[in-house]
Design an enzyme around this catalytic site. Structure first.
Site, PDB file in Angstrom:
ATOM      1  CE1 TYR A  84       0.307   1.658   4.289  1.00 57.20           C
ATOM      2  CE2 TYR A  84       0.634  -0.507   4.499  1.00 57.20           C
ATOM      3  CZ  TYR A  84       0.846   0.793   4.885  1.00 57.20           C
ATOM      4  OH  TYR A  84       1.385   1.183   6.238  1.00 57.20           O
ATOM      5  CB  CYS A  85       1.404   4.120  -1.880  1.00 54.24           C
ATOM      6  SG  CYS A  85       0.505   4.160  -3.148  1.00 54.24           S
ATOM      7  CD  GLN A  86      -1.427   9.292   2.643  1.00 53.96           C
ATOM      8  OE1 GLN A  86      -0.510   8.518   2.969  1.00 53.96           O
ATOM      9  NE2 GLN A  86      -2.146   9.615   3.133  1.00 53.96           N
ATOM     10  CG  PHE A 113      -2.161   4.983   5.354  1.00 58.56           C
ATOM     11  CD1 PHE A 113      -2.076   3.996   6.175  1.00 58.56           C
ATOM     12  CD2 PHE A 113      -1.994   6.369   5.658  1.00 58.56           C
ATOM     13  CE1 PHE A 113      -2.216   4.263   7.422  1.00 58.56           C
ATOM     14  CE2 PHE A 113      -1.922   6.702   7.166  1.00 58.56           C
ATOM     15  CZ  PHE A 113      -2.038   5.698   7.931  1.00 58.56           C
TER      16      PHE A 113
END
Length: 124
Positions: A84-86, A113
């Site tokens: 996952y990332c932002q 996120f």
């Protein structure tokens, strides 16, 4: 003007092609689906360290996509990888890199996120 239209069409076509190609090797999961499996997997936050320190999913390791090639030795090919990332663009790039390096079981958090409602940990 013609050039601009052609450029936009080409960019759109490339984006659509990448989207469908990525679906062959990365499974995008809803938060509930992600939550069901990430404890049995390698949970990787591909954001930069300062973003990770401000808050991350409990149990995640921080391997920024900008460092992933150099840090592949920290990840196992025989265990699922949950990324996952932002949002979702960096985790998509990370998934592409992992796929090219022979990783098979790759999952991505839909919405990243910023959409996560579960437990988080922060250093601040």
């Amino acid at each position: 003007m013609e050039f601009l239209i052609i450029a936009v069409v080409v960019l759109l076509a490339v984006g659509i092609f990448r989207y469908y190609r990525q679906r062959n090797y990365t499974k995008v999961l809803t938060e509930d689906q992600f939550r069901e499996g990430y404890r049995k997997a390698q949970l990787i936050d591909v954001r930069e360290p300062q973003e990770f320190d401000r808050g991350h999913i409990l149990g995640a390791r921080n391997i920024p996509v900008s460092q992933m090639k150099q840090r592949l030795v920290e990840m196992r090919k025989d265990k699922p990888v949950y990324l996952y990332c932002q949002g979702s663009s960096r985790s998509a790039r990370a998934a592409q890199l992992l796929h090219k390096k022979g990783y098979k079981d790759i999952y991505q958090l839909k919405g990243g996120f910023k959409k996560w409602t579960g437990k988080i940990k922060s250093k601040n």
